[in-house]
Design a protein around this motif. Structure first.
Motif, PDB file in Angstrom:
ATOM      1  N   LEU A 122       0.829  -1.202   0.000  1.00 12.75           N
ATOM      2  CA  LEU A 122       0.000   0.000   0.000  1.00 12.75           C
ATOM      3  C   LEU A 122       0.868   1.259   0.000  1.00 12.75           C
ATOM      4  O   LEU A 122       0.530   2.269  -0.627  1.00 12.75           O
ATOM      5  N   ASN A 125       2.128   2.825  -3.301  1.00 14.63           N
ATOM      6  CA  ASN A 125       1.253   3.671  -4.119  1.00 14.63           C
ATOM      7  C   ASN A 125       1.766   5.098  -4.205  1.00 14.63           C
ATOM      8  O   ASN A 125       1.338   5.865  -5.080  1.00 14.63           O
ATOM      9  N   ASP A 131       0.052   1.427  -8.419  1.00 15.08           N
ATOM     10  CA  ASP A 131      -1.319   1.661  -7.976  1.00 15.08           C
ATOM     11  C   ASP A 131      -1.942   0.326  -7.553  1.00 15.08           C
ATOM     12  O   ASP A 131      -2.570  -0.360  -8.363  1.00 15.08           O
ATOM     13  N   THR A 133      -4.544  -1.799  -5.162  1.00 11.07           N
ATOM     14  CA  THR A 133      -5.711  -1.752  -4.286  1.00 11.07           C
ATOM     15  C   THR A 133      -5.434  -2.605  -3.055  1.00 11.07           C
ATOM     16  O   THR A 133      -4.428  -3.333  -2.991  1.00 11.07           O
ATOM     17  N   LEU A 134      -6.336  -2.547  -2.079  1.00 11.23           N
ATOM     18  CA  LEU A 134      -6.166  -3.350  -0.865  1.00 11.23           C
ATOM     19  C   LEU A 134      -6.174  -4.839  -1.191  1.00 11.23           C
ATOM     20  O   LEU A 134      -5.382  -5.612  -0.635  1.00 11.23           O
ATOM     21  N   LYS A 135      -7.033  -5.262  -2.104  1.00 10.96           N
ATOM     22  CA  LYS A 135      -7.085  -6.667  -2.500  1.00 10.96           C
ATOM     23  C   LYS A 135      -5.780  -7.093  -3.168  1.00 10.96           C
ATOM     24  O   LYS A 135      -5.249  -8.179  -2.893  1.00 10.96           O
ATOM     25  N   GLN A 136      -5.266  -6.260  -4.057  1.00 11.17           N
ATOM     26  CA  GLN A 136      -4.003  -6.584  -4.725  1.00 11.17           C
ATOM     27  C   GLN A 136      -2.853  -6.645  -3.729  1.00 11.17           C
ATOM     28  O   GLN A 136      -1.993  -7.534  -3.818  1.00 11.17           O
ATOM     29  N   ALA A 159      -6.902 -11.015  -6.703  1.00 13.05           N
ATOM     30  CA  ALA A 159      -6.309 -10.206  -7.777  1.00 13.05           C
ATOM     31  C   ALA A 159      -5.879 -11.094  -8.938  1.00 13.05           C
ATOM     32  O   ALA A 159      -4.679 -11.263  -9.194  1.00 13.05           O
ATOM     33  N   GLU A 282       3.867  -2.278 -12.134  1.00 17.74           N
ATOM     34  CA  GLU A 282       3.493  -2.994 -10.916  1.00 17.74           C
ATOM     35  C   GLU A 282       4.247  -4.313 -10.754  1.00 17.74           C
ATOM     36  O   GLU A 282       4.479  -4.772  -9.644  1.00 17.74           O
TER      37      GLU A 282
END
Length: 375
Positions: A122, A125, A131, A133-136, A159, A282
């Protein structure tokens, strides 16, 4: 001439793009690491070949109707990782852990890398081009458990778009256990600590080995149902082996079944290594975070062993804490090797198998916690 033009336009040479060529090169690199270097060949070889197949232009292997498209359905539904877990359970002996239950704490401590990496993902980011997300972030964090099937299972649920990068990172770092762990282990321990000889483990009864997987399933059902798929299949495989009454099923789970599923799993993961999915900023973040997660997990296990040693009436060699990551049995072998360097009479393999097996349970529990909180 028109037919010749159509023939030319249907060739791979005409339709190849730069990104596809790069990803095919990545596939060949994975094959090189598997064949020449022996890095997790059972998975990296089919993953690498799957990457090559999925980037062949026009072939349509990853499109609806293609073989890799349908194979990926086994991961999407969570079937392949769970069947792998059943086979791993059938090959696992809980004896060393039951003989020294304190090693459960070492397996739990090594999972600290997972949750530390969750926040690290996190925090990335803030870097331009990243970028998550919380799930990723949760899917990436599970790499720290050094458990390939668990990482694939969690990624498929949270993810799926990152599945290829996460799987490659997880299995690459599992293969690099003999290179990554020793410097961390030596840095956190003294020669005297590495030379500690541990007492011989007690004999574990057949009844204990049968009751434990049943008890583990009940506790999972009561406390963390989201981990039940992983823990349940793991315990089923272990129970088939521990009881001794279904040898045919146990041997099938350990050999034929797990080998077949490994082929399907590897090709399915390779199908997600398409240029569009992998060649992103990423991906570098995932590879970097995976190394950090694995290193933190190793260090946490060693530090926990040092803390426990201060309060334990029986000596604990801190090296076995590094085996708390669930790279079975490679992490236990590394702990044994480093121990023998400091003391040629110091055989730690069976002692290290305790936290190693506990780490498999710990990573499954951590996966359940993440799925419960984030899904």
């Amino acid at each position: 001439m028109e037919n010749l033009r159509l023939l030319w336009e249907s060739t791979g040479l005409y339709n190849f793009t730069g990104p596809q060529a790069i990803m095919m090169a990545v596939g060949f690199l994975l094959l090189f690491l598997a064949i020449k270097k022996g890095f997790e060949p059972l998975l990296l070889l089919p993953i690498g070949f799957g990457a090559i197949l999925s980037n062949i232009p026009i072939a349509g292997m990853i499109d609806e109707g293609g073989i890799l498209y349908y194979m990926y359905g086994g991961i999407k539904a969570g079937v392949f990782p769970l069947l792998i877990f059943m086979g791993v359970g059938a090959m696992t002996d809980f004896g060393p852990m039951l003989a020294n239950p304190k090693t459960l704490f070492l397996g739990a401590a090594a999972q600290f890398g997972i949750f530390a990496t969750l926040f690290g993902a996190l925090a990335l980011n803030a870097v331009p081009g990243m970028d998550f997300t919380l799930k990723q972030a949760a899917a990436i964090a599970i790499i720290g458990g050094a458990d390939g099937p668990t990482a694939i299972y969690v990624a498929s649920k949270l993810a799926p778009e990152l599945l290829g990068a996460i799987a490659v990172a997880a299995y690459s770092y599992m293969a690099l256990v003999p290179l990554i762990q020793p410097p961390i282990m030596r840095a956190l321990t003294t020669v005297e600590e590495r030379s500690i000889e541990m007492q011989q483990l007690r004999a574990v009864s057949h009844t204990e080995k049968v009751i434990f997987p049943l008890m583990l399933v009940v506790l999972t059902a009561l406390l963390l149902p989201s981990a039940a798929p992983l823990i349940g299949m793991f315990c089923l495989g272990n129970l088939m082996n521990a009881t001794g009454v279904v040898d045919r099923l146990s041997k099938t789970a350990q050999n034929e079944l797990i080998n077949i599923i490994t082929i399907f799993l590897g090709l399915s993961v390779g199908s997600k290594l398409s240029a569009e999915a992998f060649l992103k900023m990423e991906t570098l973040g995932i590879l970097g975070l995976g190394a950090i997660a694995f290193s933190i997990g190793t260090a946490s296990g060693v530090i926990m062993a040092k803390i426990m040693n201060r309060f334990s009436s029986t000596p604990i060699n801190p090296l076995i804490g590094a085996a708390g990551v669930s790279a079975v049995p490679m992490a236990a072998r590394v702990a044994n090797k480093i121990g023998l360097e400091s003391n040629p009479h110091n055989f730690l393999l069976m002692h290290a198998m305790g936290p190693n097996v506990a780490g498999v349970i710990g990573s499954a529990v951590a996966a359940g916690v993440l799925l419960s909180l984030v899904h």
